[in-house]
Motif scaffolding. Sequence first.
Motif, short mmCIF file in Angstrom:
data_model
loop_
_atom_site.label_atom_id
_atom_site.label_comp_id
_atom_site.label_asym_id
_atom_site.label_seq_id
_atom_site.Cartn_x
_atom_site.Cartn_y
_atom_site.Cartn_z
N TYR A 81 0.85 -1.19 0.00
CA TYR A 81 0.00 0.00 0.00
C TYR A 81 0.88 1.23 0.00
O TYR A 81 1.79 1.37 0.84
CB TYR A 81 -0.90 -0.01 1.23
CG TYR A 81 -1.79 1.20 1.35
CD1 TYR A 81 -2.79 1.44 0.41
CD2 TYR A 81 -1.64 2.09 2.40
CE1 TYR A 81 -3.61 2.55 0.52
CE2 TYR A 81 -2.46 3.19 2.53
CZ TYR A 81 -3.44 3.41 1.58
OH TYR A 81 -4.25 4.51 1.69
N LEU A 95 1.39 5.12 0.65
CA LEU A 95 0.88 6.27 1.39
C LEU A 95 1.83 7.42 1.11
O LEU A 95 2.97 7.43 1.59
CB LEU A 95 0.81 5.96 2.88
CG LEU A 95 0.36 7.06 3.83
CD1 LEU A 95 -1.05 7.53 3.50
CD2 LEU A 95 0.45 6.60 5.27
N GLN A 128 -6.45 14.61 2.31
CA GLN A 128 -5.96 13.69 1.28
C GLN A 128 -5.45 14.51 0.10
O GLN A 128 -6.24 15.19 -0.57
CB GLN A 128 -7.07 12.75 0.83
CG GLN A 128 -7.54 11.79 1.90
CD GLN A 128 -8.74 10.99 1.46
OE1 GLN A 128 -9.73 11.54 1.01
NE2 GLN A 128 -8.65 9.68 1.56
N GLY A 174 -3.79 9.42 0.20
CA GLY A 174 -3.96 8.92 1.55
C GLY A 174 -3.84 10.02 2.61
O GLY A 174 -3.30 11.09 2.37
N GLU A 198 -6.89 9.92 11.29
CA GLU A 198 -7.10 9.11 10.09
C GLU A 198 -5.86 8.35 9.66
O GLU A 198 -5.94 7.35 8.94
CB GLU A 198 -7.59 10.00 8.94
CG GLU A 198 -9.01 10.52 9.12
CD GLU A 198 -9.11 11.71 10.06
OE1 GLU A 198 -10.24 12.15 10.32
OE2 GLU A 198 -8.06 12.20 10.54
N GLU A 251 -5.01 4.45 7.92
CA GLU A 251 -4.10 4.12 6.82
C GLU A 251 -3.14 2.99 7.20
O GLU A 251 -2.74 2.19 6.35
CB GLU A 251 -3.30 5.36 6.40
CG GLU A 251 -4.12 6.54 5.95
CD GLU A 251 -4.72 6.35 4.57
OE1 GLU A 251 -4.52 5.28 3.95
OE2 GLU A 251 -5.38 7.29 4.08
#
Length: 458
Positions: free
Chosen positions: A230, A232, A424, A432, A438, A442
């Motif tokens: 993933y 970010l 974001q 992300g 938040e 993630e």
Amino acid sequence: MTLVEPTTSDRLIYDPRTGDVIGPVPQADPAEVDAAVDAARAAASGWAATPAAERAAALHGAAAAVRSAADELTDLTGRETGKPAADARGGVDAGVGTLIQYAELGPVHRGRTLHGDPGATDLMVPGPRGVVAVLTPWNDPVAVAAGLLGAALATGNTVVHKPSERCPATGRRFAEIIAAHLPPDVLRILDGDSEVGSRLAASEVDVVAHVGGTATGRKIRAACAVTGAYALLENGGNDPLVVDAGVDPGWAAEQAALGAFANSGQICVSVERILVHADVAAPFLDALAGQAAAWGGRIGPMVDRTLRAEVHRQVVGALDAGARVRAGGALPDGPGAFYPPTVLEDCTPEMDVFATETFGPVAPVRVVPDFATALREAADDPYGLAATVLTSDMAHAQHAWRSLPVGTVKINNVFGGAPGGAAQPRGASGTGFGHGPELLDEMTTVKVVHLEGAPAQR
């Protein structure tokens, strides 16, 4: 605690204030990168199974240790990046606060209960993603790293951290302080340049969290597309400042100068281009030139002469294309990597200084006929990090924040915002949530659980 002991390369770093050699950039070899990832993978299950309260206690201990080492980290930051002492100390203090924030938020990070069959229980349970590769920048090395490391560790991930090669001592020392409060291999540290970062980003990790340039961010996206990690990313920005008619031009110039010149323009959300309404353009430009002169005695150097040369190239290119200097714009004599606060007028969207991220103390100005044109040109950009609008018209303010395609819109304050705000970024600026509560989302992945009793035996 197990740390990677890097070898050294021939690359040197210099004190940006004096030009003196600080030392070589340590360089981990490929085997060390692979070993760090393998060790973090081996430690992942144990750290994930550690109660959240114990992980939080470890982060609280790390935060206290960082606070105790604040003078040392402040000095290292100043030597390697050129930050003035007050700014460097502010970054360390912010890092301490961020570690505490995630120590407090980690244990209360929660999932959901679903309303299904009343004879069963349905849950959405967050859990750590696994191994997180964290690559952090030089412009605020402690504060930025504290966020990514704190959120990753609080949620039960193990981490392999590579700080920027422009501040290797600062990055390593900060991470060592945190690692001393964790079980072995939960936080591994790697030193090195972009080759080390590229190998780490392409390795078998579960998340690559990167704050830095857009070109590097694109390479990380490509690597993650292959590995399945993933991505970010908080990458470059070309943040506009819109100055509407009807505002006080002196106040607007103060805001523009703060946004363009603070930390020598080396902030992710620095003002990169200014669109000013024709009705206030002349007094605004006069005031901004005065602000540049006032800022000249209180900003530090740029991080190194390489970045300074790129900034000056953009300035010279703009002048060659028809822009005019209202302040600064000349390379200073003497040691170090200093560059004067610079104001350019008659800029056009085609100029590099207006079309790309400059990351230096430069305020390029373009005069526009009306507010609608300013918003349209502000939005016509591949980046999408942040924007600022200075206006006394509430209808204009409402239209601006709704229409600008960026992650953060600030009305009447270039660096305004409540604590915990998370946005974001859009487009070339990344993807992300990189801040706030938040960020815990993630760093976790959600498992859906359906729990139902077995029927009685027949």
